[in-house]
Design an enzyme around this catalytic site. Structure first.
Site, PDB file in Angstrom:
ATOM      1  N   PHE A 223      64.174   2.443  55.121  1.00 43.23           N
ATOM      2  CA  PHE A 223      63.106   2.403  54.103  1.00 43.23           C
ATOM      3  C   PHE A 223      61.750   2.782  54.683  1.00 43.23           C
ATOM      4  O   PHE A 223      60.710   2.440  54.127  1.00 43.23           O
ATOM      5  CB  PHE A 223      63.043   1.033  53.407  1.00 43.23           C
ATOM      6  CG  PHE A 223      64.394   0.494  53.023  1.00 43.23           C
ATOM      7  CD1 PHE A 223      65.212   1.217  52.173  1.00 43.23           C
ATOM      8  CD2 PHE A 223      64.866  -0.705  53.526  1.00 43.23           C
ATOM      9  CE1 PHE A 223      66.472   0.748  51.826  1.00 43.23           C
ATOM     10  CE2 PHE A 223      66.121  -1.185  53.181  1.00 43.23           C
ATOM     11  CZ  PHE A 223      66.928  -0.459  52.326  1.00 43.23           C
TER      12      PHE A 223
ATOM     13  N   GLY B 152      70.991   5.749  55.118  1.00 45.97           N
ATOM     14  CA  GLY B 152      71.618   5.102  53.965  1.00 45.97           C
ATOM     15  C   GLY B 152      71.964   5.994  52.782  1.00 45.97           C
ATOM     16  O   GLY B 152      72.923   5.728  52.067  1.00 45.97           O
TER      17      GLY B 152
ATOM     18  N   LYS C 294      77.256  10.701  42.841  1.00 46.81           N
ATOM     19  CA  LYS C 294      77.430   9.290  43.195  1.00 46.81           C
ATOM     20  C   LYS C 294      76.356   8.816  44.177  1.00 46.81           C
ATOM     21  O   LYS C 294      75.775   7.745  43.999  1.00 46.81           O
ATOM     22  CB  LYS C 294      78.822   9.078  43.789  1.00 46.81           C
ATOM     23  CG  LYS C 294      79.195   7.612  43.891  1.00 46.81           C
ATOM     24  CD  LYS C 294      80.601   7.431  44.420  1.00 46.81           C
ATOM     25  CE  LYS C 294      81.641   7.729  43.368  1.00 46.81           C
ATOM     26  NZ  LYS C 294      83.020   7.530  43.871  1.00 46.81           N
TER      27      LYS C 294
ATOM     28  N   GLU D 114      62.121   8.493  47.412  1.00 44.05           N
ATOM     29  CA  GLU D 114      60.887   7.748  47.111  1.00 44.05           C
ATOM     30  C   GLU D 114      60.767   7.442  45.612  1.00 44.05           C
ATOM     31  O   GLU D 114      60.466   6.326  45.215  1.00 44.05           O
ATOM     32  CB  GLU D 114      59.637   8.510  47.575  1.00 44.05           C
ATOM     33  CG  GLU D 114      59.789   9.300  48.872  1.00 44.05           C
ATOM     34  CD  GLU D 114      60.022   8.445  50.100  1.00 44.05           C
ATOM     35  OE1 GLU D 114      59.737   7.252  50.080  1.00 44.05           O
ATOM     36  OE2 GLU D 114      60.527   9.016  51.095  1.00 44.05           O
TER      37      GLU D 114
HETATM   38 MO1  MOS Z   1      60.509   7.108  53.808  1.00 47.55          MO
HETATM   39  S1  MOS Z   1      59.042   5.683  53.520  1.00 47.55           S
HETATM   40  O1  MOS Z   1      59.617   8.472  54.297  1.00 47.55           O
HETATM   41  O2  MOS Z   1      61.554   6.451  54.925  1.00 47.55           O
END
Ligand code: MOS
Length: 735
Positions: free
Chosen positions: A234, A461, A630, A702
């Site tokens: 993240f 992820g 998916k 994002e």
């Molecule tokens: Mo994202 S905040 O560019 O991992």
């Protein structure tokens, strides 16, 4: 297996996937960091004798005995950080910049022994007065200065004040922490003095390689970085943090490999966070809902040693067609660790303020919030006057509104009930720049018909290998189960850092381009085959062929074909490979590109307890072409879950008497759990943007989160008539 099932899914859920702290290395040692208990000052004395004598301890490193780090001598310059200032030079002196700053590294033969010995370290400090009270920004604490804080001005900056209808309000976003499931960790081993191999939790294997090489003055190729699996980032794993450098110092000192994993508590102080930000929005419109002007000011925070910036006010420059816009961005240094990008960085914070204010304006104008946005729809980019490469935001509004049942929304707040619960609908727009960087990829086809594609990217992820496999399958005409996409290894051709919603556009294009080159090579090998020579075509070129189901096929007569396998065999080749570099086009410079996501929520609010239940969440995105349905849906669901945390739960609290975190643990820092998460529907306009790149995909990561917090705040207002401008929206703020 379905085509878009996660190629690594089985390995992840069965535990076969190895994360940074899970690689078995012979002769391993364990490192545990000790943090400062004061917030500002310097270490006067540090007593490591007890720890050194404790069972199993191999070494204790402090600023007094740390191995030399050649990059430190060069100051900040050699160790480039993604932000201004310089990275914390761990163990490079006695100065304390924040509470929890590493003051020692204990290395032992087991994790438990290292942890015990760490508890025996005693430090004395020269304490100094510190500042962690963010309310002092602009008062006791003065803003940083420099070019990056130049105001953006379009038109008449005071225009909004004279508008017929206006909103002038303040909005607060607290500190939020990424807290991916996998803690930050490194397993590292030196091979002599000039070579090192690391398994690292990172969103960028190449960037980690560069930073380690610069810090220890090594040749880049002598630093090998592996990140085959990353358990979430993240944004927290976009850069190399001091614990990584500390671990490498430790392994150097003992001459043995080391494993260092941060504790969950250390995750709050050592790997960044979304910075606290106070925003002031001034928004003015004509009586019929045309924006006259927008003023957007943001005050944010950074550490005492680094200058972190993000695009908090950018949403106000480009999202709506307002003739007059002013944005101001200020950053104030505090005695706290450096913040970093966190999903939807800047825009997520900015969109909470702007998209809340627009809802407030819609209410004052007695206009539907979607209608108000449509009346101010930007047909070209208001900031640059350039056209958008593609923009299907109107379509996204319509998709989402239909799905949530927007027509059931009452314009009168607090007027609809379901049983005891007040019902509210809210929506907000999320936007993020859709970029394309430079990447290299390698494609290698084997005589058995299988294909390997490689690039030094990591997958934090989103399912990068899965999506890249689909790109390669489409481009090559090879089924996904015959393709192996390899990543997470700095020795592969350089791929991008996985950040800024860039991987699909940047690397997907590189995979596409390298497949095009491989097809050209195959065409070259078959062009002399007599069956491909017709009356019309004497010297067939790649454009005369199609590549499908593992065959090179003559486009004008599809009965004429030869399999890839046969081509390689006929040419006595075991394999055929090509590497390509791929980057944005000249054409794209005439355009700007954004991805959009419109968040819709239906909430139920209990009037006595203030409890908010999210009944339904719908996200409708224009992210260009959806490569993998998916994994794209999963990205949106994950982003909305993050948005629920931002909107309703997450709040980092620092006790300003001590400058220390109060809730740096999962008991006190709340994130959404299963019961907090409703059914989330992800919808896609799914129209390609072939100006941005050859695969037509814009970014997704994002926008999955950007705007959600405002959508929720707007729904809560619609349910209750109460406007909460301070995140998170907890029950106490509603009763
Ligand atoms: Mo994202 S905040 O560019 O991992």
């Amino acid at each position: 297996m379905e085509d878009d099932d996660r190629v690594t899914g089985r390995d992840i859920v069965t535990g076969k996937a190895k994360y940074a702290a899970e690689h078995d290395v012979p002769n391993i040692t364990y490192g545990v960091l000790v943090g400062s208990t004061v917030t500002k000052g310097s270490i006067a004395a540090i007593d490591t004798a007890g720890a050194e004598k404790a069972p199993g301890v191999l070494s204790v490193i402090t600023h007094l005995n740390a191995p030399t780090v050649p990059g430190y001598d060069a100051g900040g310059a050699a160790i480039k950080t993604p932000v201004g200032g310089k990275a914390l030079q761990v163990f490079n002196g006695p100065t304390i910049y924040f509470n929890g700053q590493p003051i020692a590294l204990v290395i032992a033969d087991t994790f438990e022994r290292a942890t015990h010995a760490a508890s025996l370290i005693k430090a004395q400090y020269n304490k100094e007065d510190f500042q962690t009270d963010f309310n002092e920004a602009g008062k006791a604490v003065t803003a940083l200065e420099g070019a990056r804080y130049k105001d953006y001005i379009r038109g008449d900056i005071a225009a909004y004040k004279a508008a017929a209808v206006k909103v002038e309000e303040e909005y607060t976003v607290p500190i939020e922490v990424h807290n991916p499931m996998e803690m930050h960790a490194i397993t590292a081993m030196w091979q002599g003095d000039d070579k090192v191999t690391v398994y690292e939790k990172t969103q960028g294997v190449k960037s980690t390689q560069r930073i380690i090489a610069a810090t220890f003055k090594l040749k880049e190729e002598n630093v090998k970085v592996f990140a085959p699996f990353v358990g979430g980032g993240f944004g927290s794993a976009l850069r190399t943090w001091p614990h990584t450098i500390a671990a490498l110092m430790g392994a150097k000192k003992t001459g043995r490999p080391i494993k260092l994993m941060l504790t969950r508590m250390q995750m709050f102080t050592l790997v960044g966070y979304r910075p606290y930000t106070l925003q002031r929005i001034g928004l003015g419109a004509t009586a019929d809902g045309k924006f006259v002007g927008i003023s957007h000011e943001a005050d944010s925070i950074t550490s005492m040693y680094e200058e972190f910036n993000e695009g908090t006010v950018n949403v106000s420059k480009s999202l709506y067609a307002s003739p007059n816009v002013i944005t101001k961005y200020r950053v104030y240094p505090f005695n706290i660790s450096t913040p970093t990008y966190m999903r939807g960085p800047g825009e997520a914070t900015g969109a909470f303020a702007l998209e809340s204010a627009i809802d407030e304006l819609a209410h004052k104008l007695n206009l539907d919030p979607i209608e108000l946005r449509l009346r101010n729809y930007a047909e070209k980019d208001p900031q640059t006057d350039k056209p958008f490469s593609t923009k299907f935001l109107k379509e996204a509004y319509e998709l989402g509104a239909n799905k949530i049942g927007w027509s059931k929304r009452s314009a009168t707040p607090g007027s609809v009930k379901e049983g005891e619960w007040q019902v509210g609908y809210g929506m907000a727009t999320g936007v993020f720049n859709a970029g394309r960087g430079t990447a290299k990829a390698l494609a290698r086809i084997y005589a058995d018909g299988t294909l390997i594609v490689q690039s030094a990217v990591s997958d934090s992820g989103p399912g990068t290998a899965t999506a890249m496999t689909i790109v390669a399958a489409d481009a090559m005409g090879i089924p996904t189960n015959k393709i192996n996409f390899q990543l997470g290894d700095s020795t592969l051709p350089p791929g991008p850092t996985q950040g800024g919603s860039n991987t699909m556009s940047t690397l997907g294009s590189a995979v596409f381009d390298v497949c095009v080159s491989l097809k050209k090579k195959l065409a070259e090998l078959v062009k002399n085959e007599s069956m491909f020579h017709t009356e019309a075509i004497h010297n067939p070129e790649p454009k005369d062929f199609v590549f499908e189901n593992g065959f090179v096929v003559l486009a004008s007569d599809r009965t004429k074909k030869i399999s890839y396998t046969d081509i390689l065999k006929k040419n006595n080749l075991n394999q055929l490979e090509v590497t390509e570099e791929s980057k944005g086009s000249e054409e794209m410079k005439k355009y700007v590109a954004f991805s959009y996501n419109v968040h819709f929520v239906k909430v139920l609010v209990h009037p006595l307890t203030g409890v908010i239940k999210i009944d339904k969440a719908v996200a409708a995105a224009d992210a260009g072409k959806i490569i993998s349905a998916k994994t794209a849906e999963s990205q949106v669901i994950g982003g909305v879950v993050g948005g629920i945390g931002m909107a309703m739960m997450e709040e980092g609290v620092i006790d300003n008497r001590y400058g220390r975190w109060v809730n740096n643990n999962f008991a006190d820092y709340h994130v959404p759990v299963q019961a907090d998460v409703p059914h989330i529907e992800a919808l896609f306009v799914n129209k390609p943007d072939f100006i941005l790149n050859p695969i037509g995909a814009k970014g997704m990561g994002e926008i999955a989160l950007v705007g959600f917090a405002a959508a929720l705040a707007n729904a809560v207002f619609n349910a209750t008539g109460k406007r909460v401008r301070e995140l998170p929206i907890t029950p106490d703020k509603l009763i």
